[in-house]
Each structure stands twice: as C-alpha cells, then as structure tokens.
Design a protein around this motif. Structure first.
Motif, PDB file in Angstrom:
ATOM      1  N   PHE A  13       0.832  -1.206   0.000  1.00  0.00           N
ATOM      2  CA  PHE A  13       0.000   0.000   0.000  1.00  0.00           C
ATOM      3  C   PHE A  13       0.864   1.253   0.000  1.00  0.00           C
ATOM      4  O   PHE A  13       0.615   2.200  -0.756  1.00  0.00           O
ATOM      5  N   ALA A  14       1.888   1.268   0.837  1.00  0.00           N
ATOM      6  CA  ALA A  14       2.797   2.410   0.864  1.00  0.00           C
ATOM      7  C   ALA A  14       3.483   2.597  -0.485  1.00  0.00           C
ATOM      8  O   ALA A  14       3.636   3.724  -0.974  1.00  0.00           O
ATOM      9  N   GLY A  15       3.892   1.484  -1.110  1.00  0.00           N
ATOM     10  CA  GLY A  15       4.538   1.580  -2.404  1.00  0.00           C
ATOM     11  C   GLY A  15       3.627   2.148  -3.472  1.00  0.00           C
ATOM     12  O   GLY A  15       4.027   3.021  -4.259  1.00  0.00           O
ATOM     13  N   VAL A  16       2.385   1.679  -3.530  1.00  0.00           N
ATOM     14  CA  VAL A  16       1.445   2.199  -4.526  1.00  0.00           C
ATOM     15  C   VAL A  16       1.153   3.667  -4.253  1.00  0.00           C
ATOM     16  O   VAL A  16       1.050   4.483  -5.191  1.00  0.00           O
ATOM     17  N   LEU A  74       2.601   9.399   6.014  1.00  0.00           N
ATOM     18  CA  LEU A  74       2.275   8.639   7.223  1.00  0.00           C
ATOM     19  C   LEU A  74       2.522   7.151   7.026  1.00  0.00           C
ATOM     20  O   LEU A  74       2.951   6.449   7.955  1.00  0.00           O
ATOM     21  N   ALA A  75       2.242   6.649   5.827  1.00  0.00           N
ATOM     22  CA  ALA A  75       2.464   5.228   5.564  1.00  0.00           C
ATOM     23  C   ALA A  75       3.953   4.892   5.650  1.00  0.00           C
ATOM     24  O   ALA A  75       4.345   3.901   6.287  1.00  0.00           O
ATOM     25  N   LEU A  76       4.791   5.708   5.021  1.00  0.00           N
ATOM     26  CA  LEU A  76       6.234   5.461   5.086  1.00  0.00           C
ATOM     27  C   LEU A  76       6.754   5.623   6.509  1.00  0.00           C
ATOM     28  O   LEU A  76       7.612   4.850   6.961  1.00  0.00           O
ATOM     29  N   ARG A  77       6.233   6.603   7.211  1.00  0.00           N
ATOM     30  CA  ARG A  77       6.666   6.830   8.591  1.00  0.00           C
ATOM     31  C   ARG A  77       6.313   5.632   9.475  1.00  0.00           C
ATOM     32  O   ARG A  77       7.117   5.185  10.309  1.00  0.00           O
ATOM     33  N   ALA A  78       5.101   5.092   9.298  1.00  0.00           N
ATOM     34  CA  ALA A  78       4.686   3.938  10.102  1.00  0.00           C
ATOM     35  C   ALA A  78       5.572   2.726   9.819  1.00  0.00           C
ATOM     36  O   ALA A  78       5.965   2.005  10.743  1.00  0.00           O
TER      37      ALA A  78
END
Length: 466
Positions: free
Chosen positions: A306-309, A391-395
C-alpha cells in the motif's frame, strides 16, 4: 456463508453496485455519460482498428499499457453481445470478486469478530468514484492484486508461488502490483516469490515482443509526457493561474489535459526524482527488515505494498480517477486485518476518493478554466494523498526499526507498542497460518495481542518470517 450473514456491509454493497451498474448501462441517467464510456469507446476502437487485424495499437500515443492489457480489453469482444454491456459486467464481476476476497480475509484474520473496515472501505470508495469505475479495466487488475495479497495455501512455499504468479499477472496487466515486491518475505520464500512474479510477467511479455515488435514501447513512450492537471505536481501551476502564470492547458496526444509553459519541464523532473526518493525509502525499509530478521507482524506485505502504490501515485505526472481504484483495493486489504499499520493512511485515501466526482467530471471544465473553488477541492484531495503517503512510510520506518526490547535472530522479545498494536514474544513459526489449520492451542503464543481484547481467538498469531 456465516461471514456474509453477520456482515451488515453486504446489503450496502449490493445496493451501491446495483446503482453503479444501472448508471453505467444508462438505465439511470448519469450527468456526464462521456466520463463513463469514453475509455470503453477507446478500447473498442483499438479492437476494431488494430487487434482485429492482428496487431497492437502501437501507433496510437494513447496506448501506454503493458501488452497484457489486451486480455481484459478483448474478453468482452470475444463474447456474444454488446461490447459495452459485457465490459461493464466484467468490471462488476471483478468488483464482486474483490469484495468476496476482503470478506474472506477479514474472517481469516479473526473468525469470531472479523474486521468490517476493509469491506466497508471498498464499498464506500468505489461508490464514491461512481460508474466511472466500471468504465476502466483497472478493477480487473485490482482483483488480481487483492488476490495476491489475500491468497493463503497450505504451505509457505505454495503460498509464495501463488502470490508470485498473481503479482506477475497484475504487473503484466498494468505494472503497479509490482510494488508488492517491496513487502515480500525474506530469504528463500521471498526469493521464490520474486522470481515467480518476474517470470510470470516477463516471459509472456518477451514472447509477445517476438511476434509483435514494439509492445515494450510502453516502457519509454511516456517520457515526453507533461504534468496532467490532476496530479500532485500540477499544484504550483494550478495556483499560478490565479496569480498570472503565463502557461496554458492543452489536451495532448496522450489523451490528457496537461500544463504547458514555464516550469513544467522542471516539475516533470522533480516528479521523477520524487519517485526515485520514494523507492529508495522503501528499499531502506527492506534493509531494516533484513537487519531485524523479518517483518514485525503478519500481513506486512499488504502494508508495504500500500505504501509503495501510494508513493507511485502521488509522485506520478498523471493522476487519473482509476488510480484511486488501485489504492482502495490495497487499502481495503490492509484494513481487513486489525493489526495493520495503515489504518490512518487508508481512511485518508477514502477521504480523498470521496471528492473524485467533484473533480472529474462535475467541475472538470471549471478546473481547466482556472476556477478557484474547483482548484481548492483538487488541492485538498492531493494534500490528503500526500499526507497518507508520508504517514504510511513513517509507520513502516518506525515499525521496522530497532525494537524496544532485544532482538535475537528476528525473534521479538519483551513488549513493544506501535500504533495501538502490542507485539509479544514469538517462538518462531510459519507465516500467516499457512501450514495446516491449527488454532492457537496448536501453535506458539500470539504475536498480536490486545487488538480486540482478551476474548479474541483465531487471529493471525505469527511473526512474518521466512
């Protein structure tokens, strides 16, 4: 099925999909019919002018897809009946398949109390996009991607093979499912998954290149594209029009409205650099996973995917409505598991999707004309997507960093809380209950605890490791 009877989302899903199909078929009028049928008309044109004559439409700059895209475009053509009706029904079938897989994933995550968040996000998100979702073949690609993230067989090896095949099929159709490989498990099964995915995508592509020279041109034919007005990197020019920027908007040969003028070339280069930076961050996250010995909890592949997309969507020079279908599918898989790290980014994506029809097609004319109100809606949508990506990358960065307790060979000792999930001791066991169907009494102590309370049973209980 018990899961269907116990999920109140099912009737809402059925009602919204019946409405979308009626709108797509023009049984009920939609305020912009061209927004629904425009791409389907183009697909049919490619079929009659190129595919029916034994060639790909490589002379059309609007053909920007991997050669596998021909399959879902041709399938309705090979069946008896109206191409338009059959295309919409094919997309409906893919939509239903995604929903069924989300229900199954939620039940597998917790048989006693399945998470309703994933099915609800998918139900509401596709409804918010409207009948346009049935006028693009992206639902078919998303079905393959969701299957890759949710399939679970009896052994880790067979699961890795199945996931690799499905990721390869998705990449053969439209590239973006390849982002899931950032979240592949480590060591032997990860290498197996990666190899199978690469072979599944590459072998038929290279075979088609032998018979139809030029089908690989999709890899380079977008290098001259500008900045589409809906993309994140169009924001400076969108605001610049309000303050006298001298450029203009043009419907280009690629079939998109793009900004033309001072600074656009620089923005295009900045978009490519941003994509590269996002890829580097994802690779660094994988490196941190390697140091730690494995992902910290089950179903991490969906979170990383999900973060990649998200990274690829927000750094792209193009951001069409169908890109949001990709995000919804992967976000819904994440939310089907209560222990996901992507809860906030996923709901931010749904918020961004909720204004899709306002941007296109309702206010698209005013957006091209530089009106402030439609521009502010687009800026808000894109800001939500950028925040979701950050936020996705940070998580992921925080979750794959040094644990609060000692880490020995990938075994997490002690206790660590991140985003409301408590990770406790694991003795080392197969991923995702992929070997056998035993309950918690047959396996080690659960990794994820305290997510739904002490009464939870049947949850994924193992650290994702090879």
């Amino acid at each position: 099925m018990r899961i269907v009877r116990r999920q109140p989302v099912v009737p809402w899903y059925a009602a919204t999909r019946a409405l979308l199909l009626l709108l797509a078929l023009n049984v009920l009028p939609y305020f912009n019919r061209g927004a629904v049928t425009g791409d389907v008309k183009l697909y049919h044109q490619w079929i009659t002018e190129s595919f029916d004559h034994g060639r790909f439409p490589l002379d059309d700059q609007k053909w920007q897809y991997p050669p596998g895209a021909a399959a879902p475009l041709l399938l309705p053509h090979w069946l008896p009946g109206s191409y338009y009706v059959l295309f919409f029904l094919m997309c409906l079938a893919a939509d239903v398949a995604v929903f069924a897989m989300l229900l199954r994933a939620a039940r597998r995550g917790d048989p006693e109390q399945p998470s309703p968040a994933g099915p609800w996000l998918w139900t509401l998100g596709i409804a918010a996009i409207g009948p346009m979702a049935y006028g693009r073949y992206d639902l078919v690609v998303t079905a393959s991607a969701v299957a890759a993230l949710t399939v679970t067989l009896r052994s880790k090896r067979s699961t890795a093979v199945a996931r690799g095949v499905l990721i390869g099929v998705g990449a053969f159709l439209k590239l973006w499912p390849a982002a899931f490989l950032f979240g592949a498990p480590k060591r032997r099964n990860g290498r197996l998954l990666f190899g199978v995915a690469a072979a599944t995508a590459a072998i038929p592509t290279l075979a088609l290149e032998l018979f139809f020279p030029g089908v690989l041109s999709f890899l380079t034919n977008q290098k001259s594209r500008g900045i589409q007005i809906e993309s994140v990197f169009a924001t400076p020019f969108l605001a610049g029009k309000w303050f006298g920027w001298s450029g203009h908007i043009e419907n280009t040969q690629y079939g998109a409205y793009e900004y033309i003028g001072p600074g656009v070339s620089l923005a295009g280069k900045a978009a490519l650099v941003s994509t590269a930076v996002g890829v580097v961050v994802l690779l660094l996250i994988r490196r941190r996973v390697a140091v730690r010995g494995g992902f910290p909890f089950p179903a991490m592949m969906a979170d990383v995917g999900f973060a990649g997309v998200l990274v690829f969507v927000v750094t792209s020079r193009v951001l069409s409505p169908q890109y949001l279908v990709w995000l919804l599918g992967v976000a819904a898989v994440c939310l089907a598991r209560r222990e996901t790290l992507m809860r906030t980014p996923a709901w931010l994506v749904l918020g961004a999707v909720s204004v899709t029809q306002l941007i296109f097609p309702l206010f698209y004319h005013s957006l091209r004309g530089g009106q402030i109100y439609s521009g502010l809606i687009l800026m808000g949508r894109n800001a939500a997507l950028v925040v979701a990506a950050v936020l996705a990358l940070r998580a992921l960065w925080r979750a794959t960093g040094p644990a609060s307790g000692p880490v020995l060979s990938g075994v997490l000792l002690g206790e660590d809380r991140r985003d409301g999930v408590r990770l406790v001791q694991d003795e080392g066991a197969p991923l995702d209950r992929e070997v056998g169907r035993g309950g918690v009494e047959h396996g080690p102590e659960r990794v994820v605890d305290g997510v739904v309370g002490p009464g939870r049973v049947g949850a994924d209980s193992l650290v994702e490791r090879d």
